[in-house]
Design an enzyme around this catalytic site. Structure first.
Site, short mmCIF file in Angstrom:
data_model
loop_
_atom_site.label_atom_id
_atom_site.label_comp_id
_atom_site.label_asym_id
_atom_site.label_seq_id
_atom_site.Cartn_x
_atom_site.Cartn_y
_atom_site.Cartn_z
CG ASP A 1 -0.16 2.00 -9.22
OD1 ASP A 1 -1.26 2.70 -9.22
OD2 ASP A 1 0.06 1.02 -8.63
NE ARG B 1 -4.17 -4.12 -2.65
CZ ARG B 1 -3.96 -3.70 -3.86
NH1 ARG B 1 -3.07 -4.33 -4.65
NH2 ARG B 1 -4.44 -2.46 -4.33
N GLY C 1 -5.11 -4.08 -7.31
CA GLY C 1 -6.13 -3.08 -7.30
C GLY C 1 -6.97 -2.91 -8.84
CG ASP D 1 3.07 -0.23 -11.08
OD1 ASP D 1 2.19 -0.89 -11.74
OD2 ASP D 1 3.21 -0.47 -9.88
NE ARG E 1 1.02 -1.24 -5.43
CZ ARG E 1 0.17 -1.86 -4.19
NH1 ARG E 1 1.19 -1.76 -3.18
NH2 ARG E 1 -0.97 -2.20 -4.15
CB THR F 1 -2.24 -1.41 -12.43
OG1 THR F 1 -2.01 -0.57 -11.22
CG2 THR F 1 -1.10 -1.45 -13.16
CG ASP G 1 3.65 -4.61 -9.72
OD1 ASP G 1 2.38 -4.43 -9.38
OD2 ASP G 1 4.50 -4.15 -9.26
N1 LIG Z 1 5.59 -13.05 -5.53
C1 LIG Z 1 4.31 -13.20 -5.59
N2 LIG Z 1 4.16 -14.77 -5.65
C2 LIG Z 1 2.72 -15.23 -6.05
N3 LIG Z 1 1.96 -14.32 -6.08
C3 LIG Z 1 1.93 -12.98 -5.96
C4 LIG Z 1 3.25 -12.41 -5.75
N4 LIG Z 1 3.09 -11.20 -5.46
C5 LIG Z 1 1.76 -10.88 -5.71
N5 LIG Z 1 1.22 -11.86 -5.76
C6 LIG Z 1 -0.36 -11.97 -5.84
O1 LIG Z 1 -0.83 -11.01 -6.62
C7 LIG Z 1 -2.01 -10.44 -5.81
C8 LIG Z 1 -2.16 -8.99 -6.32
O2 LIG Z 1 -0.81 -8.04 -6.14
P1 LIG Z 1 -0.57 -6.85 -5.79
O3 LIG Z 1 0.67 -6.32 -5.91
O4 LIG Z 1 -1.59 -6.46 -4.74
O5 LIG Z 1 -1.55 -5.99 -7.22
P2 LIG Z 1 -1.06 -5.48 -8.53
O6 LIG Z 1 -1.33 -6.91 -9.41
O7 LIG Z 1 -2.37 -4.98 -8.99
O8 LIG Z 1 0.05 -5.20 -8.70
C9 LIG Z 1 -1.33 -10.40 -4.38
O9 LIG Z 1 -2.19 -10.20 -3.52
C10 LIG Z 1 -0.86 -11.75 -4.24
O10 LIG Z 1 -1.97 -12.61 -4.14
O1 LIG Z 2 -6.33 -0.82 -2.47
P1 LIG Z 2 -5.28 -0.45 -1.55
O2 LIG Z 2 -4.91 -1.85 -0.97
O3 LIG Z 2 -5.63 0.53 -0.58
O4 LIG Z 2 -4.00 -0.08 -2.51
C1 LIG Z 2 -3.93 1.08 -2.61
C2 LIG Z 2 -2.72 0.92 -4.03
O5 LIG Z 2 -3.57 0.32 -5.18
C3 LIG Z 2 -3.24 1.04 -6.37
O6 LIG Z 2 -4.32 2.11 -6.48
C4 LIG Z 2 -3.11 0.37 -7.45
O7 LIG Z 2 -2.11 -0.35 -7.28
P2 LIG Z 2 -1.91 -1.99 -7.68
O8 LIG Z 2 -2.44 -2.13 -9.10
O9 LIG Z 2 -0.63 -2.43 -7.53
O10 LIG Z 2 -2.99 -2.73 -7.02
C5 LIG Z 2 -1.96 1.97 -5.73
O11 LIG Z 2 -1.90 3.20 -6.71
C6 LIG Z 2 -2.16 2.32 -4.39
O12 LIG Z 2 -0.94 2.47 -3.60
MG LIG Z 3 1.08 -3.23 -8.55
#
Ligand SMILES: Nc1ncnc2c1ncn2[C@@H]1O[C@H](COP(=O)(O)OP(=O)(O)O)[C@@H](O)[C@H]1O
Ligand SMILES: O=P(O)(O)OC[C@H]1O[C@](O)(COP(=O)(O)O)[C@@H](O)[C@@H]1O
Ligand SMILES: [Mg+2]
Length: 319
Positions: free
Chosen positions: A127, A72, A11, A129, A171, A125, A103
């Site tokens: 969040d 993502r 995000g 978190d 989240r 982010t 994360d």
């Molecule tokens: N366990 C994992 N191993 C490898 N890549 C990961 C893993 N978890 C997440 N990712 C990569 O990081 C991207 C972003 O993670 P996401 O949870 O969507 O957002 P954020 O980094 O903001 O928390 C995912 O779409 C994926 O490509």
């Molecule tokens: O953009 P999407 O896929 O609808 O995701 C929404 C999620 O992204 C966020 O805005 C940010 O989350 P991440 O930083 O983990 O990507 C969350 O607060 C929300 O749940």
């Molecule tokens: Mg996240």
């Protein structure tokens, strides 16, 4: 190290552009060639990698979102994709990577490190978190945006004597809800970190209304349930008519405030320094108000914890 790249993933959050800008400018200042990867890990797999010059980061510090765009990517979670990503960088002689994300992105960054690529992470982010850091870029601006929206909602809620239920992002974390709740004087704050009972929400709403509050606010974090579910319960149990507002993407966009520009700028520059000093495999963090760094593994061991003293304060002020 002569060539490095920077990407944003997951995000987007306000302040990511400040971090991109600082990483590019610091890299150039240190004599490096800096590349931008468009579209996060997905773009890395596609080889969507372009040189970044000073002019590419001009006029972006005040912009929300991320100029490098983000994604993502499910396929990036596969080992073969991670090897492919490293190959794409090697083809361009890029020896280090800065990952700005949350994360999930850091889990991906750790996988790249384990496979031999020097990576430094910058927490970004809304969040807030991420384990291992007290702060992630974008949280402060997002909370301010939520406050602005709620202040507006209250004007009309007051005029009509309506109770409003506001659903905010986060989240699995309740940080946005807790901060927004405390800073707007919400009658009830529902977060994943504290067990929630509808009878407690009802008690607080009734007490607030008896005190004469004409614009009661309930804030619910998306990680608990939807605002519609709370609305239904209040309708069924005490026949209270409420209005629901789901703030959604509104709270993720917008001009980054001073704090997010400042932390983004400091972390962007520091990430390049860490790569150059051989301190890779680590992430920038804020600890006790200071910017520092720790190895991904160490940071991952910590659990991001919400400040429950703030929750207790909110309970006390809304009893
Ligand atoms: N366990 C994992 N191993 C490898 N890549 C990961 C893993 N978890 C997440 N990712 C990569 O990081 C991207 C972003 O993670 P996401 O949870 O969507 O957002 P954020 O980094 O903001 O928390 C995912 O779409 C994926 O490509
Ligand atoms: O953009 P999407 O896929 O609808 O995701 C929404 C999620 O992204 C966020 O805005 C940010 O989350 P991440 O930083 O983990 O990507 C969350 O607060 C929300 O749940
Ligand atoms: Mg996240």
């Amino acid at each position: 190290m002569r060539r490095i790249a920077v990407l944003t993933s997951g995000g987007d959050s306000p302040g990511m552009n400040a971090a991109i800008r600082a990483a590019v400018l610091r890299g150039i200042d240190k004599g490096l060639e800096v590349f931008g990867v468009y579209n996060g890990y997905e773009g890395l797999l596609e080889g969507n990698i372009v040189p970044m010059k000073r002019k590419n980061v001009g006029g972006i510090i005040q912009r929300g979102g991320t100029i490098l765009r983000t994604s993502r990517s499910d396929r990036f979670k596969l080992e073969e994709s991670q090897f492919e990503a490293i190959r794409k960088l090697k083809d361009l002689d890029i020896e280090g990577l800065v990952v700005i994300g949350g994360d999930g992105s850091f889990k991906g960054a750790m996988k790249l490190c384990e496979k031999g690529l020097p990576v430094v992470g910058i927490p970004g982010t809304i969040d807030n978190d991420i384990s291992g850091t007290d702060y992630s870029i974008g949280f402060n601006t997002a909370v301010s945006t939520v406050l602005d929206a709620i202040d507006k909602i209250r004007d009309t809620a007051y005029s009509h004597e309506k109770t409003s239920i506001i659903e905010v992002m986060g989240r699995g974390a309740g940080d946005i809800a807790l901060w927004a709740g405390l800073c707007t004087g919400a009658a009830s704050i529902i977060i994943p970190e504290a067990a929630y009972q509808i009878k407690d929400v009802i008690t607080r709403i009734q007490a607030a209304r008896e005190r004469g509050d004409k614009d009661c606010i309930i804030i619910v974090a998306e990680g608990v349930c939807s605002a519609e579910e709370i609305k239904k319960e209040l309708q069924e149990q005490i026949q209270l008519e409420t209005r629901v507002v789901v703030l959604g993407f509104l709270q993720r966009g917008g001009t980054p405030n001073a704090y997010d520009r400042m932390i983004g700028s400091q972390m962007g520059a520091k990430a390049v320094d860490l790569l150059l000093d051989g301190n890779h495999g680590s992430m920038l963090c804020v600890k006790d108000g200071k910017i520092t760094y720790s190895p991904f593994e160490e940071a991952a061991k910590e659990v991001h914890e919400i400040d429950m003293s703030l929750y207790q304060l909110a309970l006390s002020l809304s009893s």
